[in-house]
Design a protein around this motif. Structure first.
Motif, PDB file in Angstrom:
ATOM      1  N   PHE A 175       0.863  -1.177   0.000  1.00 51.62           N
ATOM      2  CA  PHE A 175       0.000   0.000   0.000  1.00 51.62           C
ATOM      3  C   PHE A 175       0.904   1.233   0.000  1.00 51.62           C
ATOM      4  O   PHE A 175       1.409   1.645   1.046  1.00 51.62           O
ATOM      5  N   CYS A 176       1.084   1.780  -1.193  1.00 52.11           N
ATOM      6  CA  CYS A 176       2.041   2.870  -1.372  1.00 52.11           C
ATOM      7  C   CYS A 176       1.391   4.241  -1.300  1.00 52.11           C
ATOM      8  O   CYS A 176       2.091   5.239  -1.091  1.00 52.11           O
ATOM      9  N   GLU A 177       0.096   4.321  -1.533  1.00 53.15           N
ATOM     10  CA  GLU A 177      -0.554   5.626  -1.595  1.00 53.15           C
ATOM     11  C   GLU A 177      -1.658   5.733  -0.538  1.00 53.15           C
ATOM     12  O   GLU A 177      -1.387   5.957   0.620  1.00 53.15           O
ATOM     13  N   SER A 178      -2.900   5.495  -0.936  1.00 55.15           N
ATOM     14  CA  SER A 178      -4.023   5.693  -0.022  1.00 55.15           C
ATOM     15  C   SER A 178      -4.203   4.503   0.921  1.00 55.15           C
ATOM     16  O   SER A 178      -3.959   3.350   0.546  1.00 55.15           O
ATOM     17  N   VAL A 179      -4.610   4.803   2.143  1.00 53.78           N
ATOM     18  CA  VAL A 179      -4.971   3.768   3.124  1.00 53.78           C
ATOM     19  C   VAL A 179      -6.404   3.992   3.621  1.00 53.78           C
ATOM     20  O   VAL A 179      -6.790   3.482   4.672  1.00 53.78           O
ATOM     21  N   VAL A 180      -7.185   4.736   2.860  1.00 54.48           N
ATOM     22  CA  VAL A 180      -8.557   5.077   3.240  1.00 54.48           C
ATOM     23  C   VAL A 180      -9.510   4.030   2.668  1.00 54.48           C
ATOM     24  O   VAL A 180      -9.585   3.837   1.448  1.00 54.48           O
ATOM     25  N   ILE A 181     -10.237   3.333   3.547  1.00 62.92           N
ATOM     26  CA  ILE A 181     -11.198   2.305   3.149  1.00 62.92           C
ATOM     27  C   ILE A 181     -12.587   2.935   3.129  1.00 62.92           C
ATOM     28  O   ILE A 181     -13.107   3.343   4.172  1.00 62.92           O
ATOM     29  N   ASN A 182     -13.188   3.005   1.964  1.00 57.12           N
ATOM     30  CA  ASN A 182     -14.504   3.625   1.822  1.00 57.12           C
ATOM     31  C   ASN A 182     -15.594   2.593   2.111  1.00 57.12           C
ATOM     32  O   ASN A 182     -16.310   2.133   1.223  1.00 57.12           O
ATOM     33  N   SER A 183     -15.690   2.212   3.359  1.00 61.47           N
ATOM     34  CA  SER A 183     -16.683   1.232   3.789  1.00 61.47           C
ATOM     35  C   SER A 183     -16.918   1.419   5.281  1.00 61.47           C
ATOM     36  O   SER A 183     -16.290   2.267   5.922  1.00 61.47           O
ATOM     37  N   TYR A 184     -17.841   0.618   5.835  1.00 65.61           N
ATOM     38  CA  TYR A 184     -18.143   0.723   7.258  1.00 65.61           C
ATOM     39  C   TYR A 184     -17.349  -0.269   8.100  1.00 65.61           C
ATOM     40  O   TYR A 184     -17.475  -0.280   9.327  1.00 65.61           O
ATOM     41  N   PHE A 185     -16.558  -1.123   7.458  1.00 63.73           N
ATOM     42  CA  PHE A 185     -15.664  -2.035   8.171  1.00 63.73           C
ATOM     43  C   PHE A 185     -14.507  -2.353   7.239  1.00 63.73           C
ATOM     44  O   PHE A 185     -14.382  -1.773   6.152  1.00 63.73           O
ATOM     45  N   CYS A 186     -13.607  -3.228   7.655  1.00 62.45           N
ATOM     46  CA  CYS A 186     -12.446  -3.575   6.825  1.00 62.45           C
ATOM     47  C   CYS A 186     -12.898  -4.503   5.713  1.00 62.45           C
ATOM     48  O   CYS A 186     -12.778  -5.730   5.818  1.00 62.45           O
ATOM     49  N   ASP A 187     -13.404  -3.927   4.664  1.00 63.68           N
ATOM     50  CA  ASP A 187     -13.984  -4.665   3.544  1.00 63.68           C
ATOM     51  C   ASP A 187     -12.878  -5.201   2.638  1.00 63.68           C
ATOM     52  O   ASP A 187     -11.978  -4.457   2.226  1.00 63.68           O
ATOM     53  N   HIS A 188     -12.959  -6.490   2.316  1.00 61.91           N
ATOM     54  CA  HIS A 188     -11.929  -7.137   1.500  1.00 61.91           C
ATOM     55  C   HIS A 188     -11.778  -6.455   0.141  1.00 61.91           C
ATOM     56  O   HIS A 188     -10.656  -6.161  -0.300  1.00 61.91           O
ATOM     57  N   GLY A 189     -12.888  -6.197  -0.531  1.00 60.16           N
ATOM     58  CA  GLY A 189     -12.826  -5.588  -1.853  1.00 60.16           C
ATOM     59  C   GLY A 189     -12.230  -4.200  -1.833  1.00 60.16           C
ATOM     60  O   GLY A 189     -11.430  -3.827  -2.708  1.00 60.16           O
ATOM     61  N   GLN A 190     -12.592  -3.407  -0.833  1.00 59.82           N
ATOM     62  CA  GLN A 190     -12.059  -2.050  -0.729  1.00 59.82           C
ATOM     63  C   GLN A 190     -10.571  -2.047  -0.409  1.00 59.82           C
ATOM     64  O   GLN A 190      -9.840  -1.162  -0.858  1.00 59.82           O
ATOM     65  N   ILE A 191     -10.107  -3.044   0.348  1.00 56.43           N
ATOM     66  CA  ILE A 191      -8.688  -3.075   0.733  1.00 56.43           C
ATOM     67  C   ILE A 191      -7.813  -3.451  -0.452  1.00 56.43           C
ATOM     68  O   ILE A 191      -6.821  -2.775  -0.745  1.00 56.43           O
ATOM     69  N   TYR A 192      -8.143  -4.537  -1.159  1.00 59.89           N
ATOM     70  CA  TYR A 192      -7.224  -4.974  -2.219  1.00 59.89           C
ATOM     71  C   TYR A 192      -7.195  -3.989  -3.389  1.00 59.89           C
ATOM     72  O   TYR A 192      -6.220  -3.938  -4.144  1.00 59.89           O
ATOM     73  N   ARG A 193      -8.243  -3.182  -3.548  1.00 62.71           N
ATOM     74  CA  ARG A 193      -8.227  -2.173  -4.617  1.00 62.71           C
ATOM     75  C   ARG A 193      -7.277  -1.015  -4.307  1.00 62.71           C
ATOM     76  O   ARG A 193      -6.933  -0.237  -5.205  1.00 62.71           O
ATOM     77  N   LEU A 194      -6.859  -0.875  -3.042  1.00 65.68           N
ATOM     78  CA  LEU A 194      -5.918   0.183  -2.669  1.00 65.68           C
ATOM     79  C   LEU A 194      -4.466  -0.206  -2.952  1.00 65.68           C
ATOM     80  O   LEU A 194      -3.582   0.647  -2.869  1.00 65.68           O
ATOM     81  N   ALA A 195      -4.222  -1.482  -3.264  1.00 68.65           N
ATOM     82  CA  ALA A 195      -2.845  -1.971  -3.420  1.00 68.65           C
ATOM     83  C   ALA A 195      -2.191  -1.365  -4.655  1.00 68.65           C
ATOM     84  O   ALA A 195      -2.848  -1.075  -5.659  1.00 68.65           O
ATOM     85  N   CYS A 196      -0.849  -1.191  -4.568  1.00 69.00           N
ATOM     86  CA  CYS A 196      -0.096  -0.659  -5.701  1.00 69.00           C
ATOM     87  C   CYS A 196       0.693  -1.758  -6.425  1.00 69.00           C
ATOM     88  O   CYS A 196       1.433  -1.470  -7.360  1.00 69.00           O
TER      89      CYS A 196
END
Length: 343
Positions: A175-196
């Motif tokens: 995770f090189c850039e954003s660490v902001v998860i646009n969800s109400y919990f640690c959502d799997h889909g939202q997390i892996y889309r942040l990866a660089c």
């Protein structure tokens, strides 16, 4: 989780952030009232599922395979609500949006495990109803205590395994850039889309999870009720059809409550606002655990009668104790002496 990383080679390093930021519900006016409502929902869920588990546990007449599955559903609802709701309220009601990296993955693991078990428990209940209506004479042989417990154990093993793989694959992401998860919990889909770096394995496992834990169970439940409907059409009288279908109403209500909001959200995800999508999914996560015990208490005669019997016994016992207290007080020596003195 280090097993996933060591298998890729010792020279590979991954950039893991110190924390993630949960940003769901941002920009919504008066959102704190919604979290107070969620707190009420959580309290009702805990009380309702505890009551259902207690009634089934103490009544030996309810030690059947069907009620083993209902007891397990109440346990999963209670466990899932306790895994999600306290942390969700802590994040948004008290503005603790920063969550450490390892805590986020742990949070994800327990939430996904419980949500998946809720779905698979509906599969177990639909199988129970399928055999009970289509093969009533073979029900005692096909659906035994051992079978139901083995089925539940298999579901737990399967869900824990796939959740462990999904979380483990997240540890190989940088995770090189954003660490902001646009969800109400640690959502799997939202997390892996942040990866660089390459997130293809996470994308594949995400769709595999959706297929195995959402679409496949839903297809089995729909197919089972198609078979049940076909079998009921061959029943001689309308009264017998109504009686047989009435045993399925509670389960059908649970299926509708769980799947309709999810399917609506996925179908119209491109047409609704992101905040509306987050609120809808959060309600999908917290409402079924609250409504499940209410539905089973109201629509299942055995649980309703046992609960009413317990409340009636308790009411009669309290009335007896109250009457005894009044009687003793009226006939106590001090009362009689005060009465003589008044005369």
């Amino acid at each position: 989780m280090n097993l996933f990383n060591s298998a890729l080679g010792k020279n590979i390093t991954f950039v893991h952030p110190a924390y993630f930021i949960i940003s769901g519900f941002s920009g919504i006016l008066n959102i704190k009232y919604y979290f107070v409502f969620l707190c009420f929902v959580y309290i009702v869920s805990v009380l309702g599922n505890t009551v259902v588990m207690t009634v089934i546990y103490f009544d030996h007449n309810l030690r059947t395979p069907k009620y083993i599955a209902i007891f397990h559903l109440a346990f999963v609802d209670l466990f899932g609500s306790s895994a999600l709701m306290p942390k969700l309220l802590d994040i948004f009601l008290f503005n603790h949006h920063n969550i450490p990296y390892n805590d986020c993955l742990t949070f994800l693991f327990f939430c996904y495990t419980c949500l998946a078990m809720q779905v698979l428990n509906l599969v177990a209940l639909s199988y129970d109803r399928l055999i009970a209506i289509i093969f009533p004479l073979h029900y005692q042989v096909k659906v035994t205590h051992r079978f139901m417990l083995s089925l539940i154990a298999f579901f737990w093993t399967f869900v824990i395994t796939v959740a462990f793989i999904a979380v483990g694959l997240l540890t190989r992401l940088s995770f090189c850039e954003s660490v902001v998860i646009n969800s109400y919990f640690c959502d799997h889909g939202q997390i892996y889309r942040l990866a660089c770096n390459d997130n293809t394995p996470n994308y594949v496992i995400s769709w595999l999870l959706i297929a195995l834990i959402l679409w496949l169970p839903l297809a089995f439940i729909v197919l089972s009720y198609v078979c049940i409907g076909y079998a009921l059409c061959k029943v001689a009288t309308a009264q017998e059809r109504h009686k047989a279908f009435k045993t399925c109403t509670a389960h059908l209500s649970l299926v509708a409550i769980y799947f309709i909001p999810i399917l609506t959200t996925f179908t119209m995800s491109s047409k609704i606002h992101p905040n509306a999508r987050i609120i809808n999914l959060s309600l999908t996560s917290v409402f079924p655990p609250m409504l499940n015990p209410i539905i089973y208490v109201l629509q299942t005669q055995e649980i309703k009668w046992e609960l009413l019997k317990y409340l009636n016994i308790k009411f009669n016992l309290n009335s007896y104790i109250c009457c005894e207290f009044v009687y003793v007080k009226e006939h106590s020596p001090d009362t009689e002496n005060r009465g003589d003195a008044a005369e």
